[in-house]
Design a protein around this motif. Structure first.
Motif, short mmCIF file in Angstrom:
data_model
loop_
_atom_site.label_atom_id
_atom_site.label_comp_id
_atom_site.label_asym_id
_atom_site.label_seq_id
_atom_site.Cartn_x
_atom_site.Cartn_y
_atom_site.Cartn_z
N GLN A 155 0.84 -1.20 0.00
CA GLN A 155 0.00 0.00 0.00
C GLN A 155 0.88 1.25 0.00
O GLN A 155 1.88 1.32 0.71
N TYR A 156 0.47 2.25 -0.80
CA TYR A 156 1.11 3.57 -0.77
C TYR A 156 0.55 4.32 0.43
O TYR A 156 -0.67 4.34 0.65
N THR A 157 1.42 4.92 1.21
CA THR A 157 0.97 5.60 2.42
C THR A 157 1.93 6.75 2.75
O THR A 157 2.98 6.89 2.12
N LEU A 158 1.54 7.58 3.72
CA LEU A 158 2.33 8.75 4.08
C LEU A 158 2.62 8.74 5.57
O LEU A 158 1.80 8.29 6.37
N LEU A 159 3.80 9.25 5.89
CA LEU A 159 4.16 9.48 7.29
C LEU A 159 4.00 10.99 7.50
O LEU A 159 4.61 11.78 6.77
N GLY A 192 0.33 17.95 10.04
CA GLY A 192 -0.23 17.30 8.85
C GLY A 192 0.73 17.28 7.68
O GLY A 192 0.38 16.80 6.59
N GLY A 193 1.94 17.82 7.88
CA GLY A 193 2.94 17.85 6.80
C GLY A 193 3.48 16.46 6.52
O GLY A 193 3.39 15.55 7.35
N ILE A 194 4.05 16.30 5.32
CA ILE A 194 4.47 14.97 4.86
C ILE A 194 5.95 14.75 5.18
O ILE A 194 6.83 15.34 4.54
N VAL A 195 6.22 13.90 6.17
CA VAL A 195 7.60 13.53 6.53
C VAL A 195 8.20 12.67 5.43
O VAL A 195 9.38 12.78 5.09
N ASP A 196 7.38 11.77 4.86
CA ASP A 196 7.84 10.91 3.78
C ASP A 196 6.63 10.26 3.12
O ASP A 196 5.56 10.17 3.73
N ASP A 197 6.81 9.80 1.90
CA ASP A 197 5.84 8.90 1.28
C ASP A 197 6.54 7.57 1.08
O ASP A 197 7.75 7.52 0.84
N LEU A 198 5.82 6.49 1.23
CA LEU A 198 6.45 5.17 1.27
C LEU A 198 5.46 4.09 0.88
O LEU A 198 4.26 4.34 0.76
N ILE A 199 6.02 2.89 0.68
CA ILE A 199 5.18 1.71 0.44
C ILE A 199 5.33 0.79 1.65
O ILE A 199 6.45 0.51 2.09
N SER A 237 16.67 9.70 1.12
CA SER A 237 17.03 10.89 1.88
C SER A 237 16.26 10.99 3.19
O SER A 237 16.55 11.85 4.02
N ASN A 238 15.27 10.11 3.39
CA ASN A 238 14.42 10.22 4.58
C ASN A 238 14.57 9.07 5.56
O ASN A 238 13.78 8.96 6.50
N VAL A 239 15.55 8.20 5.35
CA VAL A 239 15.69 7.05 6.25
C VAL A 239 15.82 7.54 7.70
O VAL A 239 15.15 7.03 8.61
N GLU A 240 16.64 8.56 7.91
CA GLU A 240 16.86 9.02 9.29
C GLU A 240 15.63 9.70 9.90
O GLU A 240 15.22 9.33 11.01
N PRO A 241 15.01 10.67 9.22
CA PRO A 241 13.79 11.25 9.79
C PRO A 241 12.69 10.22 9.99
O PRO A 241 11.96 10.27 11.00
N ASP A 242 12.55 9.28 9.08
CA ASP A 242 11.51 8.25 9.23
C ASP A 242 11.80 7.38 10.46
O ASP A 242 10.91 7.09 11.26
N ILE A 266 6.33 17.26 -2.44
CA ILE A 266 5.77 17.06 -1.10
C ILE A 266 6.91 17.21 -0.10
O ILE A 266 8.03 16.77 -0.36
N THR A 267 6.61 17.88 1.00
CA THR A 267 7.63 18.19 2.01
C THR A 267 6.95 18.20 3.38
O THR A 267 5.72 18.15 3.47
N PRO A 268 7.73 18.30 4.46
CA PRO A 268 7.11 18.40 5.79
C PRO A 268 6.27 19.66 5.96
O PRO A 268 5.48 19.77 6.90
N GLU A 269 6.40 20.64 5.04
CA GLU A 269 5.61 21.87 5.12
C GLU A 269 4.34 21.81 4.27
O GLU A 269 3.55 22.75 4.24
N ARG A 270 4.15 20.73 3.54
CA ARG A 270 2.96 20.58 2.68
C ARG A 270 2.16 19.38 3.16
O ARG A 270 2.73 18.35 3.51
N THR A 271 0.84 19.48 3.11
CA THR A 271 0.00 18.38 3.57
C THR A 271 -0.52 17.56 2.40
O THR A 271 -0.55 18.03 1.26
#
Lengths: 341, 131
Positions: A85-89, A94-101, A117-122, A227-232
Protein backbone atom coordinates in the motif's frame (compact mmCIF):
# COMPACT_ATOMS: atom_id res chain seq x y z
CA UNK A 1 33.00 16.66 2.78
CA UNK A 2 30.80 13.65 3.36
CA UNK A 3 31.85 10.43 1.67
CA UNK A 4 29.26 9.20 -0.81
CA UNK A 5 27.87 5.72 -0.30
CA UNK A 6 27.87 3.21 -3.15
CA UNK A 7 25.40 0.43 -3.91
CA UNK A 8 26.58 -3.16 -4.52
CA UNK A 9 26.22 -2.40 -8.26
CA UNK A 10 28.59 0.59 -8.35
CA UNK A 11 31.29 -1.27 -10.30
CA UNK A 12 28.71 -2.40 -12.85
CA UNK A 13 27.50 1.18 -13.37
CA UNK A 14 31.04 2.48 -13.76
CA UNK A 15 31.89 -0.29 -16.26
CA UNK A 16 28.82 0.62 -18.35
CA UNK A 17 30.08 4.20 -18.57
CA UNK A 18 27.25 5.66 -16.48
CA UNK A 19 27.37 9.31 -15.48
CA UNK A 20 27.52 9.06 -11.69
CA UNK A 21 26.24 11.91 -9.52
CA UNK A 22 25.67 12.53 -5.81
CA UNK A 23 22.06 11.82 -4.81
CA UNK A 24 20.79 11.73 -1.22
CA UNK A 25 24.28 10.87 0.03
CA UNK A 26 24.82 8.15 -2.58
CA UNK A 27 26.86 8.04 -5.77
CA UNK A 28 24.19 7.02 -8.27
CA UNK A 29 23.89 6.65 -12.07
CA UNK A 30 21.88 9.55 -13.56
CA UNK A 31 22.17 8.12 -17.09
CA UNK A 32 24.02 5.42 -19.03
CA UNK A 33 23.53 6.71 -22.59
CA UNK A 34 20.66 9.24 -22.77
CA UNK A 35 17.83 10.16 -20.42
CA UNK A 36 15.40 10.45 -23.32
CA UNK A 37 16.43 7.07 -24.76
CA UNK A 38 16.20 5.32 -21.40
CA UNK A 39 12.83 6.93 -20.75
CA UNK A 40 11.46 5.67 -24.07
CA UNK A 41 12.83 2.18 -23.41
CA UNK A 42 10.70 1.98 -20.25
CA UNK A 43 7.58 3.27 -22.05
CA UNK A 44 7.98 0.89 -25.00
CA UNK A 45 9.89 -2.21 -23.78
CA UNK A 46 11.64 -2.59 -20.42
CA UNK A 47 14.25 -0.89 -18.27
CA UNK A 48 16.03 -1.65 -14.99
CA UNK A 49 16.93 0.86 -12.28
CA UNK A 50 19.28 0.33 -9.34
CA UNK A 51 17.31 1.80 -6.46
CA UNK A 52 19.35 0.16 -3.72
CA UNK A 53 19.80 3.57 -2.12
CA UNK A 54 16.19 3.42 -0.93
CA UNK A 55 15.67 2.57 2.73
CA UNK A 56 14.02 -0.47 4.27
CA UNK A 57 12.51 -0.43 7.75
CA UNK A 58 11.15 -3.60 9.31
CA UNK A 59 8.81 -4.17 12.23
CA UNK A 60 7.46 -7.42 13.57
CA UNK A 61 5.85 -8.56 16.80
CA UNK A 62 2.79 -7.94 18.95
CA UNK A 63 1.39 -4.45 18.40
CA UNK A 64 3.22 -3.79 15.12
CA UNK A 65 -0.03 -3.21 13.23
CA UNK A 66 -1.40 -0.85 15.90
CA UNK A 67 1.89 1.02 16.02
CA UNK A 68 1.92 1.69 12.26
CA UNK A 69 -1.83 2.30 12.03
CA UNK A 70 -1.41 5.21 14.48
CA UNK A 71 1.43 6.78 12.46
CA UNK A 72 0.74 6.14 8.77
CA UNK A 73 -2.02 7.94 6.85
CA UNK A 74 -3.57 5.08 4.89
CA UNK A 75 -5.72 2.36 6.45
CA UNK A 76 -3.51 -0.69 6.98
CA UNK A 77 -6.59 -2.87 7.36
CA UNK A 78 -7.32 -2.38 3.65
CA UNK A 79 -4.45 -4.77 2.80
CA UNK A 80 -3.94 -8.43 3.61
CA UNK A 81 -0.85 -10.61 3.81
CA UNK A 82 1.20 -10.36 0.62
CA UNK A 83 -0.25 -6.97 -0.28
CA UNK A 84 1.34 -3.53 -0.42
CA UNK A 85 0.00 0.00 0.00
CA UNK A 86 1.11 3.57 -0.77
CA UNK A 87 0.97 5.60 2.42
CA UNK A 88 2.33 8.75 4.08
CA UNK A 89 4.16 9.48 7.29
CA UNK A 90 2.83 12.78 8.63
CA UNK A 91 3.84 15.25 11.34
CA UNK A 92 1.69 17.08 13.93
CA UNK A 93 0.94 19.85 11.40
CA UNK A 94 -0.23 17.30 8.85
CA UNK A 95 2.94 17.85 6.80
CA UNK A 96 4.47 14.97 4.86
CA UNK A 97 7.60 13.53 6.53
CA UNK A 98 7.84 10.91 3.78
CA UNK A 99 5.84 8.90 1.28
CA UNK A 100 6.45 5.17 1.27
CA UNK A 101 5.18 1.71 0.44
CA UNK A 102 4.19 -0.59 3.29
CA UNK A 103 4.30 -4.35 2.67
CA UNK A 104 2.24 -6.61 4.97
CA UNK A 105 3.94 -9.95 5.54
CA UNK A 106 1.64 -10.98 8.37
CA UNK A 107 -0.85 -9.55 10.83
CA UNK A 108 1.95 -8.00 12.87
CA UNK A 109 4.82 -8.11 10.39
CA UNK A 110 5.59 -5.27 7.97
CA UNK A 111 8.32 -3.93 5.68
CA UNK A 112 8.47 -0.24 4.77
CA UNK A 113 10.37 0.96 1.68
CA UNK A 114 11.19 4.64 2.13
CA UNK A 115 13.03 7.43 0.31
CA UNK A 116 16.83 7.33 0.60
CA UNK A 117 17.03 10.89 1.88
CA UNK A 118 14.42 10.22 4.58
CA UNK A 119 15.69 7.05 6.25
CA UNK A 120 16.86 9.02 9.29
CA UNK A 121 13.79 11.25 9.79
CA UNK A 122 11.51 8.25 9.23
CA UNK A 123 13.45 6.11 11.67
CA UNK A 124 13.32 8.95 14.21
CA UNK A 125 9.51 8.95 14.06
CA UNK A 126 9.18 5.17 13.68
CA UNK A 127 11.78 4.39 16.32
CA UNK A 128 10.33 0.92 16.99
CA UNK A 129 11.30 -0.24 13.48
CA UNK A 130 14.65 -1.78 12.52
CA UNK A 131 16.64 -0.12 9.74
CA UNK A 132 17.67 -3.06 7.52
CA UNK A 133 18.59 -0.89 4.49
CA UNK A 134 22.22 -2.03 4.34
CA UNK A 135 21.31 -5.72 3.94
CA UNK A 136 19.25 -5.18 0.80
CA UNK A 137 19.68 -4.32 -2.85
CA UNK A 138 16.61 -3.15 -4.74
CA UNK A 139 16.14 -3.24 -8.52
CA UNK A 140 13.10 -1.79 -10.28
CA UNK A 141 12.26 -3.51 -13.58
CA UNK A 142 9.66 -1.45 -15.40
CA UNK A 143 7.92 -1.34 -18.76
CA UNK A 144 5.32 -3.21 -20.82
CA UNK A 145 7.77 -6.08 -21.44
CA UNK A 146 9.33 -6.12 -17.96
CA UNK A 147 7.50 -9.12 -16.53
CA UNK A 148 7.57 -11.22 -19.70
CA UNK A 149 11.32 -10.72 -20.08
CA UNK A 150 11.83 -11.81 -16.46
CA UNK A 151 9.45 -14.74 -16.98
CA UNK A 152 7.31 -13.87 -13.96
CA UNK A 153 3.81 -12.66 -13.13
CA UNK A 154 2.96 -10.33 -10.29
CA UNK A 155 -0.21 -8.30 -9.75
CA UNK A 156 0.07 -4.60 -8.90
CA UNK A 157 0.52 -3.97 -5.16
CA UNK A 158 1.08 -7.62 -4.30
CA UNK A 159 4.36 -9.32 -3.37
CA UNK A 160 5.87 -12.71 -2.62
CA UNK A 161 9.22 -14.38 -2.01
CA UNK A 162 10.31 -16.30 -5.10
CA UNK A 163 13.20 -16.87 -7.50
CA UNK A 164 13.78 -14.50 -10.42
CA UNK A 165 16.38 -15.58 -13.01
CA UNK A 166 17.80 -17.94 -10.39
CA UNK A 167 18.11 -15.40 -7.58
CA UNK A 168 15.97 -15.44 -4.44
CA UNK A 169 14.02 -12.17 -4.29
CA UNK A 170 11.14 -10.35 -2.79
CA UNK A 171 9.05 -9.71 -5.93
CA UNK A 172 6.71 -6.74 -5.57
CA UNK A 173 4.29 -5.39 -8.15
CA UNK A 174 5.28 -1.81 -7.46
CA UNK A 175 7.21 0.95 -9.22
CA UNK A 176 7.59 4.65 -9.90
CA UNK A 177 7.13 4.93 -13.66
CA UNK A 178 3.44 4.40 -14.38
CA UNK A 179 4.27 1.20 -16.28
CA UNK A 180 3.65 -2.43 -15.37
CA UNK A 181 6.63 -4.12 -13.80
CA UNK A 182 8.11 -5.02 -10.47
CA UNK A 183 10.61 -4.14 -7.82
CA UNK A 184 13.00 -6.92 -6.80
CA UNK A 185 14.62 -6.95 -3.38
CA UNK A 186 17.54 -9.31 -2.92
CA UNK A 187 20.44 -9.83 -0.53
CA UNK A 188 23.15 -7.23 -1.17
CA UNK A 189 25.70 -9.93 -2.07
CA UNK A 190 23.37 -11.35 -4.75
CA UNK A 191 22.77 -8.01 -6.47
CA UNK A 192 25.47 -8.31 -9.15
CA UNK A 193 24.25 -11.76 -10.20
CA UNK A 194 20.65 -10.51 -10.47
CA UNK A 195 21.67 -7.34 -12.37
CA UNK A 196 23.73 -9.31 -14.89
CA UNK A 197 20.87 -11.75 -15.50
CA UNK A 198 18.41 -8.88 -16.00
CA UNK A 199 20.69 -7.21 -18.57
CA UNK A 200 21.16 -10.58 -20.31
CA UNK A 201 17.35 -10.70 -20.65
CA UNK A 202 17.58 -7.65 -22.91
CA UNK A 203 16.40 -5.12 -20.34
CA UNK A 204 17.90 -1.63 -20.71
CA UNK A 205 19.87 -0.11 -17.79
CA UNK A 206 18.27 3.21 -16.84
CA UNK A 207 19.44 5.97 -14.53
CA UNK A 208 17.80 8.27 -12.04
CA UNK A 209 17.36 10.92 -14.76
CA UNK A 210 14.84 8.78 -16.62
CA UNK A 211 13.28 7.68 -13.33
CA UNK A 212 12.53 11.35 -12.60
CA UNK A 213 11.04 12.15 -16.03
CA UNK A 214 8.98 8.95 -16.00
CA UNK A 215 7.46 9.67 -12.61
CA UNK A 216 6.78 13.29 -13.52
CA UNK A 217 4.85 12.34 -16.69
CA UNK A 218 2.50 10.26 -14.53
CA UNK A 219 2.46 12.87 -11.71
CA UNK A 220 3.89 10.72 -8.93
CA UNK A 221 5.13 13.28 -6.39
CA UNK A 222 8.81 13.41 -5.45
CA UNK A 223 9.46 13.97 -1.76
CA UNK A 224 11.66 17.01 -1.26
CA UNK A 225 10.23 18.66 -4.41
CA UNK A 226 6.46 18.24 -4.62
CA UNK A 227 5.77 17.06 -1.10
CA UNK A 228 7.63 18.19 2.01
CA UNK A 229 7.11 18.40 5.79
CA UNK A 230 5.61 21.87 5.12
CA UNK A 231 2.96 20.58 2.68
CA UNK A 232 0.00 18.38 3.57
CA UNK A 233 -1.54 15.49 1.63
CA UNK A 234 -4.70 17.54 1.10
CA UNK A 235 -2.84 20.33 -0.74
CA UNK A 236 -0.80 17.72 -2.61
CA UNK A 237 -3.85 15.86 -3.91
CA UNK A 238 -2.98 12.77 -1.84
CA UNK A 239 -6.18 12.72 0.22
CA UNK A 240 -6.92 9.32 -1.35
CA UNK A 241 -4.00 7.90 0.66
CA UNK A 242 -5.35 9.28 3.96
CA UNK A 243 -7.97 7.45 6.00
CA UNK A 244 -9.48 10.46 7.76
CA UNK A 245 -11.86 8.22 9.71
CA UNK A 246 -8.99 6.81 11.78
CA UNK A 247 -6.56 8.49 14.20
CA UNK A 248 -2.99 9.21 13.07
CA UNK A 249 -0.47 12.00 13.54
CA UNK A 250 -1.81 15.33 12.24
CA UNK A 251 -5.20 13.95 11.18
CA UNK A 252 -7.09 16.87 12.78
CA UNK A 253 -5.36 19.34 10.46
CA UNK A 254 -6.14 17.18 7.45
CA UNK A 255 -9.82 16.82 8.38
CA UNK A 256 -10.10 20.61 8.72
CA UNK A 257 -8.34 21.20 5.38
CA UNK A 258 -10.55 18.64 3.67
CA UNK A 259 -13.59 20.52 5.04
CA UNK A 260 -12.41 24.07 4.40
CA UNK A 261 -10.09 23.65 1.41
CA UNK A 262 -6.50 24.86 1.16
CA UNK A 263 -5.17 28.14 -0.30
CA UNK A 264 -2.98 26.26 -2.78
CA UNK A 265 -3.14 22.94 -4.58
CA UNK A 266 -0.57 20.85 -6.40
CA UNK A 267 -1.51 20.92 -10.08
CA UNK A 268 0.01 19.48 -13.24
CA UNK A 269 0.68 21.68 -16.26
CA UNK A 270 1.90 21.47 -19.84
CA UNK A 271 3.74 24.28 -21.65
CA UNK A 272 2.03 25.75 -24.71
CA UNK A 273 5.07 27.85 -25.59
CA UNK A 274 8.54 26.39 -26.04
CA UNK A 275 10.74 26.15 -22.98
CA UNK A 276 11.30 23.86 -20.03
CA UNK A 277 9.93 24.72 -16.59
CA UNK A 278 12.21 24.08 -13.61
CA UNK A 279 11.81 23.74 -9.85
CA UNK A 280 11.46 27.14 -8.15
CA UNK A 281 10.12 29.10 -11.13
CA UNK A 282 7.14 31.36 -10.44
CA UNK A 283 3.65 30.98 -11.91
CA UNK A 284 2.83 34.65 -12.55
CA UNK A 285 -0.87 34.32 -11.65
CA UNK A 286 0.08 32.80 -8.26
CA UNK A 287 2.16 29.72 -7.64
CA UNK A 288 5.55 28.00 -7.71
CA UNK A 289 6.88 25.14 -9.84
CA UNK A 290 8.03 22.18 -7.70
CA UNK A 291 9.12 19.83 -10.53
CA UNK A 292 9.70 20.56 -14.20
CA UNK A 293 11.23 18.84 -17.19
CA UNK A 294 10.85 18.11 -20.84
CA UNK A 295 8.39 15.26 -21.35
CA UNK A 296 10.15 12.78 -23.65
CA UNK A 297 6.78 11.35 -24.73
CA UNK A 298 5.00 14.66 -25.41
CA UNK A 299 8.15 16.58 -26.44
CA UNK A 300 6.83 19.56 -24.44
CA UNK A 301 7.75 21.15 -21.15
CA UNK A 302 5.72 19.74 -18.24
CA UNK A 303 5.63 20.26 -14.50
CA UNK A 304 3.96 20.19 -11.14
CA UNK A 305 3.27 23.43 -9.28
CA UNK A 306 1.51 24.63 -6.17
CA UNK A 307 -0.98 27.15 -7.55
CA UNK A 308 -3.72 29.26 -5.99
CA UNK A 309 -6.71 26.94 -5.54
CA UNK A 310 -8.72 29.03 -8.00
CA UNK A 311 -6.21 28.23 -10.75
CA UNK A 312 -6.04 24.48 -10.22
CA UNK A 313 -8.86 23.42 -12.57
CA UNK A 314 -7.86 21.71 -15.84
CA UNK A 315 -7.57 24.01 -18.89
CA UNK A 316 -6.79 27.10 -16.77
CA UNK A 317 -4.26 29.27 -18.61
CA UNK A 318 -1.17 30.16 -16.58
CA UNK A 319 2.14 31.88 -17.25
CA UNK A 320 5.46 30.40 -16.18
CA UNK A 321 8.34 32.82 -15.55
CA UNK A 322 11.18 31.11 -17.44
CA UNK A 323 14.12 33.13 -16.11
CA UNK A 324 12.42 36.44 -16.91
CA UNK A 325 10.58 35.27 -20.02
CA UNK A 326 6.79 34.84 -19.61
CA UNK A 327 5.73 31.59 -21.27
CA UNK A 328 2.20 30.21 -21.68
CA UNK A 329 1.09 26.94 -20.12
CA UNK A 330 -2.17 25.33 -19.09
CA UNK A 331 -3.26 23.16 -16.19
CA UNK A 332 -4.07 19.53 -17.06
CA UNK A 333 -5.77 16.67 -15.30
CA UNK A 334 -3.29 14.20 -13.74
CA UNK A 335 -1.60 12.16 -15.06
CA UNK A 336 0.08 14.30 -17.73
CA UNK A 337 0.92 11.24 -19.84
CA UNK A 338 -1.32 8.22 -20.31
CA UNK A 339 -0.76 5.45 -22.79
CA UNK A 340 -3.30 5.43 -25.61
CA UNK A 341 -5.41 2.35 -25.00
CA UNK B 1 24.25 9.45 -32.64
CA UNK B 2 26.52 11.50 -30.44
CA UNK B 3 29.69 12.70 -32.14
CA UNK B 4 33.19 11.51 -31.20
CA UNK B 5 35.33 13.92 -29.22
CA UNK B 6 37.09 16.45 -31.46
CA UNK B 7 38.35 20.05 -31.49
CA UNK B 8 38.95 21.35 -35.04
CA UNK B 9 42.24 23.16 -35.68
CA UNK B 10 40.71 26.05 -37.60
CA UNK B 11 38.40 27.24 -34.79
CA UNK B 12 39.00 29.73 -32.01
CA UNK B 13 37.81 28.79 -28.53
CA UNK B 14 36.39 30.60 -25.52
CA UNK B 15 37.18 29.26 -22.06
CA UNK B 16 33.46 28.80 -21.34
CA UNK B 17 33.49 26.01 -23.98
CA UNK B 18 32.20 27.98 -26.95
CA UNK B 19 33.82 28.06 -30.39
CA UNK B 20 33.95 30.64 -33.21
CA UNK B 21 34.71 30.19 -36.90
CA UNK B 22 35.82 33.64 -38.08
CA UNK B 23 35.42 34.38 -41.80
CA UNK B 24 36.06 38.04 -42.69
CA UNK B 25 33.77 40.23 -40.59
CA UNK B 26 31.41 37.43 -39.58
CA UNK B 27 31.74 34.54 -37.15
CA UNK B 28 29.77 31.32 -36.75
CA UNK B 29 29.41 30.34 -33.09
CA UNK B 30 28.55 27.14 -31.24
CA UNK B 31 29.44 25.03 -28.21
CA UNK B 32 32.31 22.56 -28.06
CA UNK B 33 32.18 18.79 -27.91
CA UNK B 34 33.14 19.02 -24.23
CA UNK B 35 30.18 21.34 -23.49
CA UNK B 36 27.57 19.18 -25.22
CA UNK B 37 28.97 16.05 -23.57
CA UNK B 38 28.80 17.65 -20.12
CA UNK B 39 25.18 18.71 -20.71
CA UNK B 40 23.96 15.47 -22.27
CA UNK B 41 21.30 15.25 -24.97
CA UNK B 42 20.08 18.77 -25.72
CA UNK B 43 16.32 19.29 -25.75
CA UNK B 44 15.95 23.07 -25.99
CA UNK B 45 17.77 26.04 -27.57
CA UNK B 46 16.65 29.49 -26.45
CA UNK B 47 18.11 31.72 -29.19
CA UNK B 48 18.59 35.49 -29.31
CA UNK B 49 16.57 37.61 -31.75
CA UNK B 50 18.13 38.16 -35.13
CA UNK B 51 19.42 41.75 -35.10
CA UNK B 52 20.18 41.67 -31.38
CA UNK B 53 23.55 42.87 -30.12
CA UNK B 54 25.84 40.41 -28.37
CA UNK B 55 28.95 41.23 -26.38
CA UNK B 56 32.04 39.12 -25.88
CA UNK B 57 31.96 37.11 -22.62
CA UNK B 58 28.23 37.81 -22.17
CA UNK B 59 25.27 35.42 -22.37
CA UNK B 60 23.35 35.43 -25.65
CA UNK B 61 20.96 32.53 -25.02
CA UNK B 62 20.56 29.18 -23.31
CA UNK B 63 20.68 25.51 -24.11
CA UNK B 64 19.01 22.87 -21.96
CA UNK B 65 19.28 19.14 -21.50
CA UNK B 66 16.64 17.18 -19.59
CA UNK B 67 18.46 17.88 -16.32
CA UNK B 68 20.40 21.11 -16.83
CA UNK B 69 20.35 24.64 -18.21
CA UNK B 70 23.48 26.34 -19.51
CA UNK B 71 24.07 29.95 -20.54
CA UNK B 72 25.58 30.41 -23.97
CA UNK B 73 28.57 32.78 -23.83
CA UNK B 74 29.44 34.77 -26.90
CA UNK B 75 33.15 34.58 -27.75
CA UNK B 76 32.92 37.83 -29.76
CA UNK B 77 30.95 41.10 -29.99
CA UNK B 78 28.59 42.13 -32.77
CA UNK B 79 25.10 41.73 -34.19
CA UNK B 80 23.24 38.44 -34.57
CA UNK B 81 22.61 38.05 -38.31
CA UNK B 82 21.32 34.47 -38.30
CA UNK B 83 19.97 31.91 -35.85
CA UNK B 84 20.22 28.22 -36.74
CA UNK B 85 16.51 27.32 -36.96
CA UNK B 86 17.41 23.66 -37.50
CA UNK B 87 18.77 23.57 -33.95
CA UNK B 88 15.75 25.47 -32.61
CA UNK B 89 13.59 22.64 -33.98
CA UNK B 90 16.04 19.79 -33.36
CA UNK B 91 18.42 20.71 -30.51
CA UNK B 92 20.00 17.24 -30.61
CA UNK B 93 21.80 18.33 -33.80
CA UNK B 94 24.31 19.96 -31.43
CA UNK B 95 25.14 16.53 -29.96
CA UNK B 96 25.31 14.94 -33.40
CA UNK B 97 27.56 17.54 -35.02
CA UNK B 98 28.66 20.36 -32.66
CA UNK B 99 30.92 22.10 -35.23
CA UNK B 100 28.79 21.52 -38.34
CA UNK B 101 24.98 21.28 -38.45
CA UNK B 102 24.92 22.09 -34.73
CA UNK B 103 26.18 25.68 -35.06
CA UNK B 104 24.01 28.16 -33.11
CA UNK B 105 24.29 31.74 -34.40
CA UNK B 106 26.17 33.89 -36.89
CA UNK B 107 27.50 37.26 -35.76
CA UNK B 108 28.56 40.32 -37.80
CA UNK B 109 31.59 41.36 -35.78
CA UNK B 110 31.87 44.86 -34.37
CA UNK B 111 35.34 44.27 -32.92
CA UNK B 112 37.08 41.72 -35.18
CA UNK B 113 40.32 42.15 -33.25
CA UNK B 114 38.70 40.41 -30.24
CA UNK B 115 39.36 37.13 -32.04
CA UNK B 116 43.06 37.56 -31.22
CA UNK B 117 42.19 37.10 -27.54
CA UNK B 118 40.52 33.71 -28.01
CA UNK B 119 42.26 30.39 -27.43
CA UNK B 120 43.73 28.30 -30.20
CA UNK B 121 43.08 24.57 -30.16
CA UNK B 122 46.25 23.75 -28.22
CA UNK B 123 45.41 26.28 -25.51
CA UNK B 124 41.82 25.05 -25.31
CA UNK B 125 42.90 21.41 -25.01
CA UNK B 126 45.31 22.46 -22.27
CA UNK B 127 42.37 24.10 -20.48
CA UNK B 128 40.35 20.87 -20.74
CA UNK B 129 43.28 18.94 -19.24
CA UNK B 130 42.88 21.04 -16.09
CA UNK B 131 39.12 20.35 -15.77
Amino acid sequence: MQTLRRTPLYERHAALGARLVPFAGWEMPVQYTSIVGEHRAVRTSAGVFDVSHMGQLRIAGDGARDYLQARLSNDLDRIGDGEAQYTLLTNEQGGIVDDLIVYRRGEDQFLLVVNASNVEPDHAVLSETDDVSADWALLAVQGPEALSRLGIEVEPFTFRDDHVLGVRCLIAGTGYTGERGCELGCAADEAVRLWDAILDAGIVPCGLGARDTLRLEVCYPLHGNDITPERTPIEAGLGWACALDKEFTGVDVLRRQKEEGTPEKLAAFVMDDKGIPRQGMAIDEGGTVTSGSLSPMLDQGIGLAYVDAGLAAPDTKVTVDLRGRPRAAHIVKKPIYKREE
Amino acid sequence: MAADESYPEELRYHREHDWARVEGDTATVGITWYAQDALGELVHFEPPEEGASVAADQSYGEVESVKAVSDLISPLSGEVVEVNQVVVDEPEKVNDDPYGDGWLIKIRLSEPSEAEGLLDVAAYKALLEEQ
